[in-house]
Write a protein that holds these residues in place. Sequence first.
Motif, PDB file in Angstrom:
ATOM      1  N   VAL A  12       0.837  -1.203   0.000  1.00 32.67           N
ATOM      2  CA  VAL A  12       0.000   0.000   0.000  1.00 32.67           C
ATOM      3  C   VAL A  12       0.875   1.256   0.000  1.00 32.67           C
ATOM      4  O   VAL A  12       0.700   2.148  -0.836  1.00 32.67           O
ATOM      5  N   LEU A  13       1.854   1.306   0.916  1.00 32.88           N
ATOM      6  CA  LEU A  13       2.738   2.470   0.963  1.00 32.88           C
ATOM      7  C   LEU A  13       3.590   2.575  -0.290  1.00 32.88           C
ATOM      8  O   LEU A  13       3.862   3.675  -0.776  1.00 32.88           O
ATOM      9  N   ASP A  14       4.004   1.435  -0.836  1.00 32.59           N
ATOM     10  CA  ASP A  14       4.813   1.433  -2.047  1.00 32.59           C
ATOM     11  C   ASP A  14       4.038   2.033  -3.222  1.00 32.59           C
ATOM     12  O   ASP A  14       4.531   2.914  -3.923  1.00 32.59           O
ATOM     13  N   ILE A  15       2.810   1.577  -3.422  1.00 33.62           N
ATOM     14  CA  ILE A  15       1.996   2.095  -4.527  1.00 33.62           C
ATOM     15  C   ILE A  15       1.719   3.583  -4.346  1.00 33.62           C
ATOM     16  O   ILE A  15       1.860   4.367  -5.290  1.00 33.62           O
ATOM     17  N   LEU A  16       1.339   3.971  -3.132  1.00 32.40           N
ATOM     18  CA  LEU A  16       1.055   5.391  -2.890  1.00 32.40           C
ATOM     19  C   LEU A  16       2.278   6.261  -3.123  1.00 32.40           C
ATOM     20  O   LEU A  16       2.166   7.351  -3.713  1.00 32.40           O
ATOM     21  N   SER A  17       3.443   5.800  -2.693  1.00 35.87           N
ATOM     22  CA  SER A  17       4.646   6.617  -2.904  1.00 35.87           C
ATOM     23  C   SER A  17       5.003   6.699  -4.388  1.00 35.87           C
ATOM     24  O   SER A  17       5.460   7.740  -4.864  1.00 35.87           O
TER      25      SER A  17
END
Length: 100
Positions: free
Chosen positions: A11-16
């Motif tokens: 989730v954090l990877d995609i958002l970043s």
Amino acid sequence: MVNNTNRNDIVLDILSRVQEALAVGKGELTPELVKGVEADIRADWGGDRVFIAKRRGEGHSNRNSRIFRDYLAGERVKLLSRRYELSERQVLRIIKLPMK
């Protein structure tokens, strides 16, 4: 460039990655930028079985301690992954081994 601390949390990877693409596109996600983000995500996460926790890090310290103990006792990462219903990537993160 994607922050490596997000490589263990999809989730954090995609958002970043989307945030970075927005910065590159000056607030606009062009079809080319979207394709690039998608290709990068598929290259890094494709084929993984992903678990998305409801809340980050809550109540996992006991489980993680058991995983680490089992690993030190000689259990293989693949078996630990199945036993604890985690991806191999998550098990490697817990026991702090470099990902292949």
